[in-house]
Design a protein around this motif. Structure first.
Motif, short mmCIF file in Angstrom:
data_model
loop_
_atom_site.label_atom_id
_atom_site.label_comp_id
_atom_site.label_asym_id
_atom_site.label_seq_id
_atom_site.Cartn_x
_atom_site.Cartn_y
_atom_site.Cartn_z
N LEU A 1 -16.88 72.54 41.61
CA LEU A 1 -16.61 71.50 42.86
C LEU A 1 -15.32 71.52 43.14
O LEU A 1 -14.39 70.87 42.33
N ALA A 2 -14.87 71.72 44.54
CA ALA A 2 -13.46 71.29 44.94
C ALA A 2 -13.60 71.13 46.41
O ALA A 2 -14.50 71.35 47.19
N ARG A 3 -12.27 70.55 47.06
CA ARG A 3 -12.18 70.32 48.29
C ARG A 3 -11.11 71.37 48.81
O ARG A 3 -10.11 71.63 48.29
N PHE A 4 -11.54 71.86 49.94
CA PHE A 4 -10.91 72.83 50.67
C PHE A 4 -9.79 72.43 51.19
O PHE A 4 -9.64 71.62 52.22
N ASP A 5 -8.48 72.91 50.86
CA ASP A 5 -7.16 72.59 51.67
C ASP A 5 -6.70 73.46 52.51
O ASP A 5 -5.69 73.01 53.23
N ALA B 1 -15.66 79.30 53.84
CA ALA B 1 -14.34 78.59 54.42
C ALA B 1 -13.16 79.48 54.64
O ALA B 1 -12.22 79.25 55.35
N VAL B 2 -13.20 80.83 53.90
CA VAL B 2 -12.32 81.91 54.45
C VAL B 2 -12.29 82.19 55.56
O VAL B 2 -11.50 82.62 56.28
N ALA B 3 -13.66 82.41 56.14
CA ALA B 3 -13.99 82.91 57.45
C ALA B 3 -13.47 81.84 58.53
O ALA B 3 -13.01 82.42 59.58
N GLN B 4 -13.70 80.76 58.21
CA GLN B 4 -13.37 79.72 59.38
C GLN B 4 -12.52 78.26 58.73
O GLN B 4 -13.06 77.48 58.25
N PRO B 5 -11.20 78.54 58.33
CA PRO B 5 -10.39 77.70 57.60
C PRO B 5 -10.42 76.53 58.15
O PRO B 5 -10.44 75.20 57.38
N GLU B 6 -10.26 76.16 59.65
CA GLU B 6 -10.02 75.02 60.31
C GLU B 6 -11.22 74.08 60.40
O GLU B 6 -11.21 72.84 60.47
N VAL B 7 -12.45 75.01 60.26
CA VAL B 7 -13.68 74.03 60.18
C VAL B 7 -14.00 73.64 58.94
O VAL B 7 -14.65 72.37 58.95
N TYR B 8 -13.69 74.12 57.81
CA TYR B 8 -14.09 73.61 56.58
C TYR B 8 -13.01 72.86 55.90
O TYR B 8 -13.27 72.48 54.73
N LYS B 9 -11.90 72.83 56.47
CA LYS B 9 -10.77 72.17 55.76
C LYS B 9 -11.10 70.63 55.36
O LYS B 9 -11.63 70.05 56.25
N GLY B 10 -10.89 70.31 54.28
CA GLY B 10 -11.22 68.82 53.92
C GLY B 10 -12.63 68.73 53.45
O GLY B 10 -12.90 67.68 52.60
N ARG B 11 -13.47 69.91 53.31
CA ARG B 11 -14.83 69.63 53.01
C ARG B 11 -15.06 70.22 51.53
O ARG B 11 -14.11 71.00 51.03
N TYR B 12 -16.17 69.75 50.91
CA TYR B 12 -16.45 70.11 49.70
C TYR B 12 -17.00 71.73 49.64
O TYR B 12 -17.61 72.14 50.40
N LEU B 13 -16.37 72.41 48.60
CA LEU B 13 -16.85 73.81 48.29
C LEU B 13 -17.35 73.77 46.89
O LEU B 13 -16.95 72.92 45.83
N LEU B 14 -18.40 74.82 46.77
CA LEU B 14 -19.09 74.94 45.22
C LEU B 14 -18.84 76.42 45.11
O LEU B 14 -19.42 77.05 45.98
N LEU B 15 -18.54 76.92 44.06
CA LEU B 15 -18.35 78.37 43.57
C LEU B 15 -18.57 78.42 41.99
O LEU B 15 -18.05 77.46 41.58
N ARG B 16 -18.96 79.70 41.88
CA ARG B 16 -18.80 80.17 40.30
C ARG B 16 -17.70 80.79 40.26
O ARG B 16 -17.45 81.94 41.02
N ALA B 17 -16.85 80.44 39.58
CA ALA B 17 -15.57 81.30 39.22
C ALA B 17 -15.03 81.45 37.90
O ALA B 17 -15.50 80.63 37.03
N GLN B 18 -14.37 82.55 37.42
CA GLN B 18 -13.89 82.57 36.19
C GLN B 18 -12.26 82.25 36.42
O GLN B 18 -11.52 82.64 37.40
N VAL B 19 -11.75 81.41 35.33
CA VAL B 19 -10.41 81.20 35.46
C VAL B 19 -9.58 82.26 34.72
O VAL B 19 -9.79 82.82 33.41
N ALA B 20 -8.77 82.95 35.63
CA ALA B 20 -7.97 84.02 35.29
C ALA B 20 -6.76 83.65 34.62
O ALA B 20 -6.02 84.53 33.86
N ASP B 21 -5.99 82.78 35.01
CA ASP B 21 -4.75 82.31 34.60
C ASP B 21 -4.28 80.81 35.03
O ASP B 21 -4.98 80.40 36.19
N VAL B 22 -3.54 80.22 34.13
CA VAL B 22 -3.36 78.98 34.33
C VAL B 22 -1.74 78.80 34.46
O VAL B 22 -1.13 78.99 33.44
#
Length: 325
Positions: free
Chosen positions: A286-290, A162-183
């Motif tokens: 699980l997130a949608r890429f904006d 998604a970072v490499a091709q933002p326009e291609v993946y915009k609006g699509r589902y992304l799956l990542l393992r991540a740590q919450v650093a701040d809210v």
């Protein structure tokens, strides 16, 4: 003809008439009883112990879908039973599969990606959430499991693409393992700073059973006497000590998950504050890429300004700490 003979004939005729009347009444009673038996037979099979006629069997509906998985102790059996419901009710089958994933330690990603569930994965709006939960229960090795999803043409992608091709993946589902650093809260919708984590497997040896140890020590001493030449006779003495140590044990090779930062970060948007989505914890998200957003240190007119991916968080699941694939 005498009076006596006349009376005999009348009595005979009366007897015959009486017998005929009784016969008619008896015949009528028999038909009535037979009619009653014919109408009563269908309702009296169980009472009389007769075998009931074969009836068309229908699959029992899932009365309590959330408790479906409690019938099974093995996830594979639960999934197989859910799959057998597909020909009769696809809705019940999908509900049963969700119960299997939520109610057991379900790691059978290959079974869910099989041909039987292909139509459900394509049409069900909550299919992505189910797959994300299975990935988390498998240990959260997102990079490896995404390859399995892509082999079956499941449209869920990684943050790198998604970072490499933002326009291609915009609006699509992304799956990542991540740590919450701040809210941080911006009105009613919090913004979460996510730090992507990669997963590796670390092997170690763990002792099992009993270990044995053996220590031995020996000491030898003595003297030697004799002619030492010009010195005359002399005595030589000494002591020799030896020790041995032997130890044996049985070990088994174990694997543990080790998460490490990939260097990629993202901003996630939550619909409302969630106390369980707390800083310092790892999640399979699980997130949608904006799209990409310029950071506060950059200028909107600068194309080279640093940018961060922006995600709308759809769901998150705690990864299992031990399972590694």
């Amino acid at each position: 003809m005498s009076t006596l003979q006349k009376l005999s004939k009348v009595a005979a005729r009366s007897s015959a008439a009486l017998l005929c009347t009784l016969a008619v009444v008896g015949c009528g009673s028999t038909r009535h009883t037979h009619t009653v038996e014919e109408t009563a037979v269908p309702d009296s099979f169980a009472a009389q112990g007769r075998p009931a006629p074969a009836a068309r069997t229908e699959p029992a509906p899932l009365v309590e879908p959330k408790a479906y998985a409690t019938r099974f102790t093995i996830p594979a059996q639960c999934e197989a039973a859910a799959r057998r419901l597909l020909p009769t009710s696809r809705d019940d089958a999908w509900t049963a599969l969700k119960s299997c994933v939520e109610g057991t330690h379900f790691t059978l990603l290959g079974a869910v990606l099989g041909n039987a569930w292909a139509e459900e994965l394509r049409t069900r709006p909550d299919a992505a959430q189910l797959l994300a939960q299975v990935v988390a229960q498998r240990g959260g090795s997102v990079e490896g499991d995404l390859r399995l999803l892509h082999a079956r043409k499941v449209p869920i992608f990684g943050l790198t693409a998604a970072v490499a091709q933002p326009e291609v993946y915009k609006g699509r589902y992304l799956l990542l393992r991540a740590q919450v650093a701040d809210v941080r809260s911006e009105g009613d919708k919090p913004t979460v700073w996510l730090v992507e984590q990669g997963l590796t497997s670390v092997a170690s040896e763990q002792p099992v059973g009993y270990s044995t140890r053996k220590d031995t020590a020996s000491i030898r001493s003595g003297t030697v006497g004799g002619d030492a030449g010009m010195l005359g006779r002399a005595n030589l003495g000494g002591q020799l000590s030896t020790s041995e140590r032997e130890q044996s044990s049985t070990t088994v090779q174990r694997f543990d998950n080790l998460a490490d930062e990939t260097g990629r970060e993202a901003l996630g948007r939550l619909a409302q504050p969630d106390p369980f989505f707390a800083p310092g914890k790892d999640f399979v998200v699980l997130a949608r890429f904006d799209g990409m957003r310029i950071t506060s240190s950059g200028d909107d007119d600068d194309e080279a300004a640093p940018k961060l991916p922006v995600l709308t968080i759809v769901g998150y699941y705690a990864p299992h700490p031990l399972v590694v694939y």
